[in-house]
Write an enzyme that holds these catalytic residues in place. Structure first.
Site, short mmCIF file in Angstrom:
data_model
loop_
_atom_site.label_atom_id
_atom_site.label_comp_id
_atom_site.label_asym_id
_atom_site.label_seq_id
_atom_site.Cartn_x
_atom_site.Cartn_y
_atom_site.Cartn_z
N THR A 63 6.13 54.77 39.10
CA THR A 63 5.71 54.19 38.01
C THR A 63 6.73 53.87 37.11
O THR A 63 6.94 52.63 36.35
CB THR A 63 4.52 54.90 37.68
OG1 THR A 63 3.65 55.09 38.57
CG2 THR A 63 3.91 54.20 36.38
N ASP A 64 7.72 54.89 36.69
CA ASP A 64 8.73 54.68 35.54
C ASP A 64 9.75 53.58 36.18
O ASP A 64 10.15 52.64 35.30
CB ASP A 64 9.40 55.90 35.52
CG ASP A 64 8.71 57.06 34.73
OD1 ASP A 64 8.35 56.66 33.53
OD2 ASP A 64 8.17 57.89 35.52
N GLU A 65 10.14 53.50 37.43
CA GLU A 65 10.96 52.37 37.81
C GLU A 65 10.24 51.16 38.10
O GLU A 65 10.99 50.16 37.57
CB GLU A 65 11.59 52.87 39.33
CG GLU A 65 12.39 54.03 39.00
CD GLU A 65 13.94 54.03 38.42
OE1 GLU A 65 14.02 52.86 37.99
OE2 GLU A 65 14.29 54.78 38.20
#
Length: 224
Positions: free
Chosen positions: A168-170
């Site tokens: 999700t962060d990427e």
């Protein structure tokens, strides 16, 4: 000299999604200045695996490559003044504080845009700058569950499964970097509102629409 060497970016964000956005810009030549709190720094610097050569976190090395780092106490008059001096020469500012925190520091969008009218301010949070969840803290795990992504993963007869990487962060970093470049291209100073939940939800393709129209949920299919 990269394609974005004409851009100066102030990275006030921490951990992965915000720094990842700035990293994509830095990789293509943007001059990225990472601003960290004195004595506290970015928690990614102590996260996970360490490089045996210098003991630094591999997460931090990845997220903050090609950046210049400085320390500023934004709660002090001197730090506040110095940041505004940097804003005056910047094209982009990236932050991922809880909604309202930037304003509480006296650095809300109206203040920043008064100093630099063409500034693009990317604000990355769990649930966005408005709406019923805006004041809630949140991390990737919540977005992976709430978007339905975790529910689709795993063996057909098993439990939901979270991704074994910072998915999700990427994804949010990529979405934010794209949105920032579109905003810069417009030539209009503005706020770009990016959040973890919507960034992952948009990867779900037609599944949210299928649920709304027909009440159908795609089951877990294992590796199928």
């Amino acid at each position: 000299m990269g394609a974005l060497s004409h851009l100066r970016v102030l990275d006030l964000s921490t951990v992965l999604a915000g720094p990842g956005c700035a990293r994509h810009l830095a990789d293509f030549g943007a001059d990225v200045i990472k601003v960290e709190r004195p004595g506290a720094s970015d928690s990614a610097r102590t996260m996970g695996w360490r490089d045996p050569i210098d003991g630094q976190s591999l997460f931090s090395k990845s997220a903050n490559r090609n950046k210049r780092c400085i320390e500023l106490d934004l709660t002090s008059e001197q730090g506040h003044r110095r940041l505004l001096q940097l804003v005056a020469t910047a094209d982009v500012l990236i932050e991922n504080m809880r909604p309202g925190k930037l304003e509480a520091l006296g650095l809300g969008p109206e203040v920043l845009l008064a100093v630099r009218p063409s500034l693009v301010i990317a604000r990355i949070t769990a649930f966005g700058q408005d709406g019923p969840y805006k004041d809630r803290p949140g991390f990737a795990t919540l977005a992976e569950a709430m978007s339905g992504f975790a529910g689709l993963n795993g063996a057909a007869a098993g439990a939901p499964t979270l991704p074994p990487i910072a998915l999700t962060d990427e994804v949010t970093a990529l979405a934010a970097a794209f949105a920032v470049l579109v905003a810069v291209q417009s030539g209009v100073g503005q706020v770009v509102d990016v959040n973890l939940l919507e960034s992952l939800l948009q990867l779900m393709g037609p599944l949210p629409t299928l649920w709304l129209q027909s009440g159908i949920l795609q089951p877990r299919l294992g590796s199928g």
